[in-house]
Scaffold this motif. Structure first.
Motif, PDB file in Angstrom:
ATOM      1  N   ALA A 111       0.748  -1.246  -0.156  1.00 19.67           N
ATOM      2  CA  ALA A 111      -0.132   0.012   0.141  1.00 19.67           C
ATOM      3  C   ALA A 111       0.905   1.377   0.165  1.00 19.67           C
ATOM      4  N   SER A 112       2.103   1.292   0.690  1.00 17.40           N
ATOM      5  CA  SER A 112       2.834   2.317   0.802  1.00 17.40           C
ATOM      6  C   SER A 112       3.465   2.595  -0.479  1.00 17.40           C
ATOM      7  N   CYS A 113       3.638   1.424  -1.420  1.00 20.86           N
ATOM      8  CA  CYS A 113       4.545   1.692  -2.782  1.00 20.86           C
ATOM      9  C   CYS A 113       3.136   2.536  -3.733  1.00 20.86           C
ATOM     10  N   ILE A 114       1.887   2.145  -3.387  1.00 21.23           N
ATOM     11  CA  ILE A 114       0.735   2.694  -4.194  1.00 21.23           C
ATOM     12  C   ILE A 114       0.760   4.227  -3.829  1.00 21.23           C
ATOM     13  N   PHE A 115       0.824   4.404  -2.281  1.00 17.50           N
ATOM     14  CA  PHE A 115       0.759   5.892  -2.015  1.00 17.50           C
ATOM     15  C   PHE A 115       1.886   6.574  -2.700  1.00 17.50           C
ATOM     16  N   ILE A 116       3.045   5.938  -2.365  1.00 23.50           N
ATOM     17  CA  ILE A 116       4.307   6.975  -3.174  1.00 23.50           C
ATOM     18  C   ILE A 116       3.971   7.082  -4.688  1.00 23.50           C
ATOM     19  N   ARG A 117       3.529   6.263  -5.431  1.00 16.20           N
ATOM     20  CA  ARG A 117       3.332   6.230  -6.731  1.00 16.20           C
ATOM     21  C   ARG A 117       2.419   7.328  -7.077  1.00 16.20           C
ATOM     22  N   SER A 118       1.325   7.326  -6.420  1.00 17.56           N
ATOM     23  CA  SER A 118       0.315   8.289  -6.524  1.00 17.56           C
ATOM     24  C   SER A 118       0.675   9.617  -6.275  1.00 17.56           C
ATOM     25  N   LYS A 126       5.325  10.447 -18.509  1.00 17.27           N
ATOM     26  CA  LYS A 126       4.876   9.088 -18.548  1.00 17.27           C
ATOM     27  C   LYS A 126       6.219   8.039 -18.251  1.00 17.27           C
ATOM     28  N   HIS A 127       7.218   8.322 -18.665  1.00 15.55           N
ATOM     29  CA  HIS A 127       8.578   7.547 -18.705  1.00 15.55           C
ATOM     30  C   HIS A 127       8.942   7.817 -17.280  1.00 15.55           C
ATOM     31  N   HIS A 128       8.828   8.897 -16.645  1.00 18.24           N
ATOM     32  CA  HIS A 128       9.179   8.959 -15.140  1.00 18.24           C
ATOM     33  C   HIS A 128       8.254   7.965 -14.253  1.00 18.24           C
ATOM     34  N   GLY A 129       7.125   7.959 -14.893  1.00 15.41           N
ATOM     35  CA  GLY A 129       6.125   7.066 -13.978  1.00 15.41           C
ATOM     36  C   GLY A 129       6.226   5.711 -14.171  1.00 15.41           C
ATOM     37  N   MET A 130       6.698   5.196 -15.393  1.00 14.31           N
ATOM     38  CA  MET A 130       7.239   3.814 -15.623  1.00 14.31           C
ATOM     39  C   MET A 130       8.269   3.397 -14.805  1.00 14.31           C
ATOM     40  N   LEU A 131       9.243   4.226 -14.711  1.00  8.40           N
ATOM     41  CA  LEU A 131      10.632   3.917 -13.986  1.00  8.40           C
ATOM     42  C   LEU A 131      10.135   4.013 -12.723  1.00  8.40           C
ATOM     43  N   LEU A 132       9.331   4.693 -11.914  1.00  4.69           N
ATOM     44  CA  LEU A 132       9.040   5.182 -10.697  1.00  4.69           C
ATOM     45  C   LEU A 132       8.423   3.772 -10.548  1.00  4.69           C
ATOM     46  N   THR A 133       7.331   3.305 -11.187  1.00  3.47           N
ATOM     47  CA  THR A 133       6.645   1.993 -11.020  1.00  3.47           C
ATOM     48  C   THR A 133       7.584   0.802 -10.874  1.00  3.47           C
ATOM     49  N   ALA A 134       8.496   0.786 -11.752  1.00  9.56           N
ATOM     50  CA  ALA A 134       9.591  -0.382 -12.037  1.00  9.56           C
ATOM     51  C   ALA A 134      10.466  -0.288 -10.546  1.00  9.56           C
ATOM     52  N   VAL A 135      10.875   1.032 -10.036  1.00 13.81           N
ATOM     53  CA  VAL A 135      11.686   0.749  -8.813  1.00 13.81           C
ATOM     54  C   VAL A 135      10.893   0.169  -7.482  1.00 13.81           C
ATOM     55  N   LEU A 136       9.397   0.805  -7.610  1.00 15.62           N
ATOM     56  CA  LEU A 136       8.637   0.387  -6.613  1.00 15.62           C
ATOM     57  C   LEU A 136       8.258  -0.942  -6.270  1.00 15.62           C
TER      58      LEU A 136
END
Length: 282
Positions: A111-118, A126-136
């Protein structure tokens, strides 16, 4: 559970229950199987309905408040993570079994990963979001594997604490970078409410751990109807549920402000929520 003074192994009970002997690495100050043989820690289990209550009502108003904007899906995903925490915690406290303990603790990580991404992600990058998702995702997988194999609670607390620090820092960043003074005021208000509930609950949680024998003795001296008032771990569930819910509202408000939706904060006791006052751009 971000901090622990003492693993409450010395408070393990031997009350018989339908779930068998506890296999979890820790137990809490509430006496086991006192109310019913089907629920190991009755009040610690029941208090998790605070999560269900907040998520059920909050999902409805947040979905309506950001109708037509992709932000509503991120808010709903964050509330879904909050729901998983409550369900997992109820399963753990109801059984005191190791595999259900994982259902209590690992959803906190996810859940904390979801909070951080949001909180951090911007739809414009979009590319920043994909990288962030991969890291999390990688972070969650690595922490999960290490913790399941080692059962090292100190490691889990440290890994979760890093996430809490990121969430707090990201929230503060949004507070100081909001476009208008009114929005900054509202965000700081939400941040103080969230931290206030969370850390006051944490104080009760640590008191429950550190002074369990005294609390049990005092609880036993009270009339039965008043004894639940000294179930401090159960109180931690209620306080942390509301504090975390308010952090989701903060995220939705901050992202709405950044996306130009001109959100407003609405207070209907016991809920706070926000909604857009401008048509979405996407």
């Amino acid at each position: 559970m971000p901090v622990i003074i003492e693993v409450v192994g010395s408070h393990l009970d031997n009350q018989p229950g339908e779930w068998g002997p506890p296999t979890a690495t820790m137990n809490w100050c509430e006496e086991d199987y006192v109310v019913t043989p089907w629920i190991a820690e009755f009040w610690n289990t029941l208090s998790n309905f605070a999560f269900l209550f907040l998520v059920t009502l909050g999902a409805g108003v947040m979905n309506a408040g950001y109708a037509g904007h992709s932000l509503r899906y991120e808010a709903l995903a964050s509330l879904g993570g909050l729901l998983l925490i409550g369900l997992g915690s109820a399963a753990f406290h109801g059984t005191l079994l190791w595999h259900y303990q994982l259902l209590d603790e690992l959803p906190m990580l996810y859940a904390s990963c979801i909070f951080i991404r949001s909180l951090v992600h911007s739809p414009a990058k979009k590319h920043h979001g994909m990288l962030l998702t991969a890291v999390l995702v990688a972070y969650a997988v690595v922490v999960t594997v290490i913790y399941v194999r080692s059962r090292d609670f100190a490691f889990f607390v440290t890994a979760y604490g890093v996430q809490v620090a990121v969430i707090a820092s990201g929230s503060f960043y949004h507070c100081i970078r909001a476009p208008t003074a009114e929005q900054r005021t509202q965000l700081f208000r939400l941040l103080l409410i969230s931290l206030g509930f969370y850390f006051n609950g944490l104080v009760l949680w640590n008191v429950d751990n550190a002074y369990c024998p005294k609390i049990r003795s005092l609880r036993a001296s009270l009339p039965v109807a008043l004894q639940p008032l000294l179930q401090f771990h159960a109180a931690w569930h209620v306080f942390s549920a509301y504090g975390t819910y308010v952090s989701v509202v903060l995220m939705a408000y901050a992202r709405g402000a950044a996306d130009g939706l001109e959100p407003v904060l609405v207070a209907h006791t016991p809920l706070l929520y926000c909604k857009a006052t401008r048509n979405p751009k996407d």
